[in-house]
Scaffold this motif. Sequence first.
Motif, PDB file in Angstrom:
ATOM      1  N   MET A  93       0.841  -1.177   0.000  1.00 32.85           N
ATOM      2  CA  MET A  93       0.000   0.000   0.000  1.00 32.85           C
ATOM      3  C   MET A  93       0.885   1.238   0.000  1.00 32.85           C
ATOM      4  O   MET A  93       1.910   1.295   0.661  1.00 32.85           O
ATOM      5  CB  MET A  93      -0.924  -0.019   1.217  1.00 32.85           C
ATOM      6  N   ASN A  94       0.455   2.212  -0.728  1.00 35.75           N
ATOM      7  CA  ASN A  94       1.171   3.463  -0.829  1.00 35.75           C
ATOM      8  C   ASN A  94       1.135   4.206   0.512  1.00 35.75           C
ATOM      9  O   ASN A  94       0.120   4.213   1.199  1.00 35.75           O
ATOM     10  CB  ASN A  94       0.511   4.296  -1.931  1.00 35.75           C
ATOM     11  N   LYS A  95       2.236   4.838   0.875  1.00 35.44           N
ATOM     12  CA  LYS A  95       2.289   5.548   2.161  1.00 35.44           C
ATOM     13  C   LYS A  95       1.325   6.724   2.192  1.00 35.44           C
ATOM     14  O   LYS A  95       0.762   7.042   3.242  1.00 35.44           O
ATOM     15  CB  LYS A  95       3.716   6.030   2.429  1.00 35.44           C
ATOM     16  N   LYS A  96       1.120   7.358   1.051  1.00 35.59           N
ATOM     17  CA  LYS A  96       0.194   8.489   0.996  1.00 35.59           C
ATOM     18  C   LYS A  96      -1.247   8.027   1.259  1.00 35.59           C
ATOM     19  O   LYS A  96      -1.988   8.660   1.998  1.00 35.59           O
ATOM     20  CB  LYS A  96       0.294   9.160  -0.363  1.00 35.59           C
ATOM     21  N   ILE A  97      -1.623   6.901   0.678  1.00 34.31           N
ATOM     22  CA  ILE A  97      -2.972   6.361   0.889  1.00 34.31           C
ATOM     23  C   ILE A  97      -3.147   5.931   2.339  1.00 34.31           C
ATOM     24  O   ILE A  97      -4.197   6.164   2.950  1.00 34.31           O
ATOM     25  CB  ILE A  97      -3.235   5.192  -0.081  1.00 34.31           C
ATOM     26  N   LEU A  98      -2.113   5.311   2.906  1.00 40.27           N
ATOM     27  CA  LEU A  98      -2.174   4.891   4.303  1.00 40.27           C
ATOM     28  C   LEU A  98      -2.318   6.091   5.234  1.00 40.27           C
ATOM     29  O   LEU A  98      -3.128   6.076   6.168  1.00 40.27           O
ATOM     30  CB  LEU A  98      -0.926   4.082   4.663  1.00 40.27           C
ATOM     31  N   LEU A  99      -1.576   7.146   4.968  1.00 38.85           N
ATOM     32  CA  LEU A  99      -1.657   8.353   5.801  1.00 38.85           C
ATOM     33  C   LEU A  99      -3.032   9.003   5.693  1.00 38.85           C
ATOM     34  O   LEU A  99      -3.621   9.397   6.704  1.00 38.85           O
ATOM     35  CB  LEU A  99      -0.564   9.343   5.395  1.00 38.85           C
ATOM     36  N   LEU A 100      -3.558   9.079   4.470  1.00 40.22           N
ATOM     37  CA  LEU A 100      -4.895   9.663   4.294  1.00 40.22           C
ATOM     38  C   LEU A 100      -5.966   8.807   4.959  1.00 40.22           C
ATOM     39  O   LEU A 100      -6.929   9.338   5.525  1.00 40.22           O
ATOM     40  CB  LEU A 100      -5.200   9.838   2.810  1.00 40.22           C
ATOM     41  N   SER A 101      -5.806   7.495   4.915  1.00 43.12           N
ATOM     42  CA  SER A 101      -6.769   6.611   5.572  1.00 43.12           C
ATOM     43  C   SER A 101      -6.744   6.795   7.078  1.00 43.12           C
ATOM     44  O   SER A 101      -7.790   6.863   7.725  1.00 43.12           O
ATOM     45  CB  SER A 101      -6.462   5.152   5.233  1.00 43.12           C
ATOM     46  N   LEU A 102      -5.552   6.894   7.653  1.00 43.80           N
ATOM     47  CA  LEU A 102      -5.436   7.107   9.097  1.00 43.80           C
ATOM     48  C   LEU A 102      -5.995   8.465   9.506  1.00 43.80           C
ATOM     49  O   LEU A 102      -6.655   8.585  10.551  1.00 43.80           O
ATOM     50  CB  LEU A 102      -3.984   6.969   9.542  1.00 43.80           C
ATOM     51  N   LEU A 103      -5.768   9.486   8.695  1.00 40.84           N
ATOM     52  CA  LEU A 103      -6.336  10.809   8.989  1.00 40.84           C
ATOM     53  C   LEU A 103      -7.864  10.788   8.893  1.00 40.84           C
ATOM     54  O   LEU A 103      -8.554  11.418   9.697  1.00 40.84           O
ATOM     55  CB  LEU A 103      -5.761  11.850   8.036  1.00 40.84           C
ATOM     56  N   GLY A 104      -8.396  10.044   7.927  1.00 41.74           N
ATOM     57  CA  GLY A 104      -9.846   9.924   7.800  1.00 41.74           C
ATOM     58  C   GLY A 104     -10.472   9.207   8.985  1.00 41.74           C
ATOM     59  O   GLY A 104     -11.518   9.616   9.494  1.00 41.74           O
ATOM     60  N   ILE A 105      -9.826   8.143   9.446  1.00 46.19           N
ATOM     61  CA  ILE A 105     -10.336   7.419  10.612  1.00 46.19           C
ATOM     62  C   ILE A 105     -10.262   8.289  11.856  1.00 46.19           C
ATOM     63  O   ILE A 105     -11.181   8.301  12.680  1.00 46.19           O
ATOM     64  CB  ILE A 105      -9.555   6.102  10.792  1.00 46.19           C
ATOM     65  N   ALA A 106      -9.189   9.058  12.004  1.00 44.79           N
ATOM     66  CA  ALA A 106      -9.071   9.971  13.147  1.00 44.79           C
ATOM     67  C   ALA A 106     -10.141  11.057  13.078  1.00 44.79           C
ATOM     68  O   ALA A 106     -10.708  11.441  14.108  1.00 44.79           O
ATOM     69  CB  ALA A 106      -7.677  10.584  13.181  1.00 44.79           C
ATOM     70  N   ALA A 107     -10.427  11.547  11.878  1.00 44.26           N
ATOM     71  CA  ALA A 107     -11.473  12.565  11.731  1.00 44.26           C
ATOM     72  C   ALA A 107     -12.841  11.997  12.092  1.00 44.26           C
ATOM     73  O   ALA A 107     -13.656  12.666  12.742  1.00 44.26           O
ATOM     74  CB  ALA A 107     -11.481  13.102  10.304  1.00 44.26           C
ATOM     75  N   LEU A 108     -13.110  10.750  11.682  1.00 46.85           N
ATOM     76  CA  LEU A 108     -14.387  10.120  12.042  1.00 46.85           C
ATOM     77  C   LEU A 108     -14.490   9.911  13.550  1.00 46.85           C
ATOM     78  O   LEU A 108     -15.570  10.041  14.128  1.00 46.85           O
ATOM     79  CB  LEU A 108     -14.536   8.785  11.323  1.00 46.85           C
ATOM     80  N   GLY A 109     -13.370   9.560  14.182  1.00 46.17           N
ATOM     81  CA  GLY A 109     -13.380   9.382  15.631  1.00 46.17           C
ATOM     82  C   GLY A 109     -13.560  10.691  16.383  1.00 46.17           C
ATOM     83  O   GLY A 109     -14.053  10.706  17.510  1.00 46.17           O
ATOM     84  N   GLY A 110     -13.193  11.806  15.757  1.00 51.16           N
ATOM     85  CA  GLY A 110     -13.308  13.107  16.408  1.00 51.16           C
ATOM     86  C   GLY A 110     -14.623  13.815  16.178  1.00 51.16           C
ATOM     87  O   GLY A 110     -14.867  14.874  16.761  1.00 51.16           O
ATOM     88  N   ILE A 111     -15.486  13.254  15.344  1.00 49.59           N
ATOM     89  CA  ILE A 111     -16.766  13.911  15.055  1.00 49.59           C
ATOM     90  C   ILE A 111     -17.611  14.121  16.309  1.00 49.59           C
ATOM     91  O   ILE A 111     -18.172  15.204  16.491  1.00 49.59           O
ATOM     92  CB  ILE A 111     -17.541  13.133  13.970  1.00 49.59           C
TER      93      ILE A 111
END
Length: 95
Positions: A1-19
Amino acid sequence: MNKKILLLSLLGIAALGGIPMVVHNPYYLHLIETILIYAILLFGLDIVVGYTGQVSLGHAGLFGIGSYAAGVLFFKLGLPIFLTIPAAIAVTAVF
């Protein structure tokens, strides 16, 4: 997996957890949760119908069985959520 995709996925999950920390209105939280639940159902259906070309007649039915089993086990029988989820998966797998 590309590091950029992994970073964006982790940021998206963190954003969902912070809603819930940002949105305090219960109606909007319920609306966001419902949208995300149906998105999971849609992504699963997209994999079956879109990529493999198969016809899925029981996709929504199995979704309903799993959610009903989870609701009964959690709300009516008072099981903890960490036991409810595997049990609901097992009930759905039997069907």
